[in-house]
Design an enzyme around this catalytic site. Structure first.
Site, PDB file in Angstrom:
ATOM      1  N   LYS A 173     -16.605  -3.709  20.670  1.00  0.00           N
ATOM      2  CA  LYS A 173     -16.825  -4.562  19.495  1.00  0.00           C
ATOM      3  C   LYS A 173     -16.130  -3.540  18.395  1.00  0.00           C
ATOM      4  O   LYS A 173     -15.821  -4.048  17.317  1.00  0.00           O
ATOM      5  CB  LYS A 173     -18.341  -4.808  19.168  1.00  0.00           C
ATOM      6  CG  LYS A 173     -19.065  -3.405  19.281  1.00  0.00           C
ATOM      7  CD  LYS A 173     -20.481  -3.986  18.872  1.00  0.00           C
ATOM      8  CE  LYS A 173     -21.474  -2.704  18.802  1.00  0.00           C
ATOM      9  NZ  LYS A 173     -22.747  -2.965  18.821  1.00  0.00           N
ATOM     10  N   ARG A 174     -15.888  -2.354  18.609  1.00  0.00           N
ATOM     11  CA  ARG A 174     -15.262  -1.597  17.593  1.00  0.00           C
ATOM     12  C   ARG A 174     -13.892  -1.757  17.520  1.00  0.00           C
ATOM     13  O   ARG A 174     -13.119  -1.483  16.515  1.00  0.00           O
ATOM     14  CB  ARG A 174     -15.501   0.007  18.013  1.00  0.00           C
ATOM     15  CG  ARG A 174     -16.898   0.364  17.948  1.00  0.00           C
ATOM     16  CD  ARG A 174     -17.450   0.768  16.403  1.00  0.00           C
ATOM     17  NE  ARG A 174     -18.935   1.010  16.787  1.00  0.00           N
ATOM     18  CZ  ARG A 174     -19.630   0.192  15.908  1.00  0.00           C
ATOM     19  NH1 ARG A 174     -19.390  -0.866  15.223  1.00  0.00           N
ATOM     20  NH2 ARG A 174     -20.999   0.288  16.196  1.00  0.00           N
TER      21      ARG A 174
END
Ligand code: GLU
Length: 509
Positions: free
Chosen positions: A259-260
């Protein structure tokens, strides 16, 4: 037996785009076989529960059009579909396993286990260590009874014997084997009375009559315990078939997409934007980046699946017809954002102007632009071949809504010649008299004027374009003028000319 599959996210935050791919494959599989697609919310881990995450899942599924047949918010005969509402069911099944000698009570406190872990880094609660620990296998029945009576905290653990090897035929990965001696005695019921993922997942798949479990590869290792649970319950005949999907890899192909990575690469990796408690926990969505949901589905479908052949653009109906687990690859699929944009461009081009106008409206309104349906439909018609994201309509095509902000000086220097000034002025003068003010009439009138003055269109049309939109790119010049109308076209020609002259003088100095 009718196919029944489930998408079972945990509401621990925004659902990653990989979750939508999992949902999509489940959906396609269910539809292909005329079965049911079920949404189950796995929210038994209260400590990781994030408010709004469940609503996010439902909104994301609705946005892409993967509507469950059963599930939280969709009804169905096998509910409740939210695990936190099924607590009593899991407790009953956990106790059933203890009674059958397949599971046991363990009274070791967190502190006790923690201090062992401090001493032994690789400690596992298993067939060896359990003999030295405080559980109903090592304690006297009276002592166990007494502790239970007094309400001492306990967990229920699965009894895993070292000879219990597990072999599954994964529908994507083929045979996968696990050795019983390496499996620990997983907690099934926690001290707070909540089930763990493993117990709840298996009890529900059984009770909801799930036939196929299609989920991410990260769950493959849990499958060993899942199979042991089916055996322990005596439900082996009802065990679903497993299919573990390949990982989605980073754009540069190294490692799993996280997700980063969205922030790192400046791309969306979530279906919808999410506003978390901190900026690091807030993410841009495909929807907000300007994607059409069908394009996202098409892009996601091909991250790991392809029916063979050259075709890449598939409608949901086509994907449903062609879908099969055999065509899912084992290897990870690279998340190629440019490819996502390519799909979006294709889908924008194939979408009706009336529909595009509805997507453009909020974007135009947010900028205070003219946003009536007929106008936006024409903007859509002019720009749809040139954009890849919806905001491009109002960003790249800003000149269809407001005056030119900047001119491309280099092109002006190449094309401008002061001798053309009277011609451009004559064209501007022509505007109010053109009836009807449409592209063919306009083109005929301008070309007639040029012919009369013996000027080649190639000398003047680029300047018209530069005056109208500021650059050499953009939609056909007469279409643009027709959309802008006679007054605005004349105005832009005059303003453009003034700028061209200025630009020319600066260059001459
Ligand atoms: N709750 C699990 C998840 O968050 C479900 C895994 C499975 O499908 O079994 O993905």
């Amino acid at each position: 037996m009718a196919v029944r599959v489930r998408f079972a996210p945990s509401p621990t935050g925004a659902l990653h785009i990989g979750g939508i791919r999992t949902a999509l494959y489940n959906y396609l599989f269910a539809r292909h076989y005329g079965g049911a697609f079920i949404l189950r919310i796995e929210d038994t881990d209260q400590s990781r529960h994030v408010p709004g995450a469940e609503e996010y899942v439902i909104e994301a599924l609705k946005w892409v059009g993967l509507i469950p047949d059963e599930g939280v918010g969709f009804g169905g005969d096998y509910g409740p579909y939210r695990q936190s509402e099924r607590k009593a069911i899991y407790q009953q099944y956990a106790r059933q396993l203890v009674e059958r000698g397949k599971a046991y009570y363990a009274f070791d406190t967190l502190e006790e286990l923690e201090s062992i872990r401090q001493r032994e880094a690789h400690f596992a609660y298993n067939h060896q260590t359990r003999k030295q620990l405080r559980n109903s296998l090592t304690m006297q029945p009276e002592e166990v009874e007494d502790l239970l009576q007094r309400g001492a905290p306990y967990v229920i653990r699965l009894l895993v014997e070292p000879e219990q090897d597990v072999r599954i035929q994964d529908l994507i990965r083929g045979e996968v084997a696990f050795q019983g001696s390496e499996l620990d005695d997983k907690v099934l019921l926690k001290a707070d009375g909540m089930p763990t993922y493993h117990l709840a997942n298996i009890v529900d798949d059984y009770l909801m009559r799930i036939t196929h479990v299609i989920r991410g590869e990260e769950w493959l290792s849990s499958t060993a315990h899942h199979v042991l649970l089916y055996r322990a319950f005596g439900w082996e005949n009802a065990m679903p078939q497993f299919a573990h999907l390949p990982l989605i890899l980073r754009p540069e192909g190294q490692g799993k997409l996280s997700k980063r990575d969205g922030a790192r690469f400046g791309i969306p990796v979530f279906p919808l934007s999410w506003k978390g408690a901190t900026p690091e926990d807030s993410f841009l969505g495909f929807r907000e980046a300007g994607f059409l949901p069908q394009a996202v589905l098409n892009f996601l479908a091909l991250l790991g699946w392809h029916p063979g052949g050259e075709q890449e653009v598939f409608s949901l109906e086509e994907m449903t017809r062609l879908f099969s687990l055999e065509h899912i690859s084992k290897g990870g699929a690279r998340f190629d954002y440019d490819k996502a944009k390519w799909f979006n461009q294709r889908y924008i081009m194939a979408t009706d102007n009336a529909v595009l106008a509805q997507y453009i409206r909020p974007l135009a309104e947010a900028k205070g632009y003219r946003a009536d349906q007929p106008y936006l439909e024409q903007v859509a018609a002019l720009m749809k071949e040139r954009v890849s994201l919806l905001p491009d309509f109002v960003e790249e095509g800003y000149y269809l809504f407001e005056p030119v902000r900047a001119y491309d000086d280099e092109s002006i220097r190449k094309k401008w010649n002061p001798a053309l000034q009277p011609v451009l002025e004559a064209i501007a003068d022509l505007m109010p008299g053109i009836q009807p003010f449409d592209a063919p009439t306009l083109e005929a009138a301008v070309k007639a004027l040029l012919q009369e003055r013996q000027i080649k269109p190639g000398e003047v049309l680029p300047l018209l374009r530069l005056a109208l939109v500021g650059t050499m790119k953009g939609p056909a010049v007469f279409d643009t003028a027709a959309l802008l109308g006679p007054a605005e076209t004349a105005e832009r020609l005059r303003r453009g000319m003034a700028y061209f002259l200025q630009c020319h003088e600066m260059a001459a100095r």
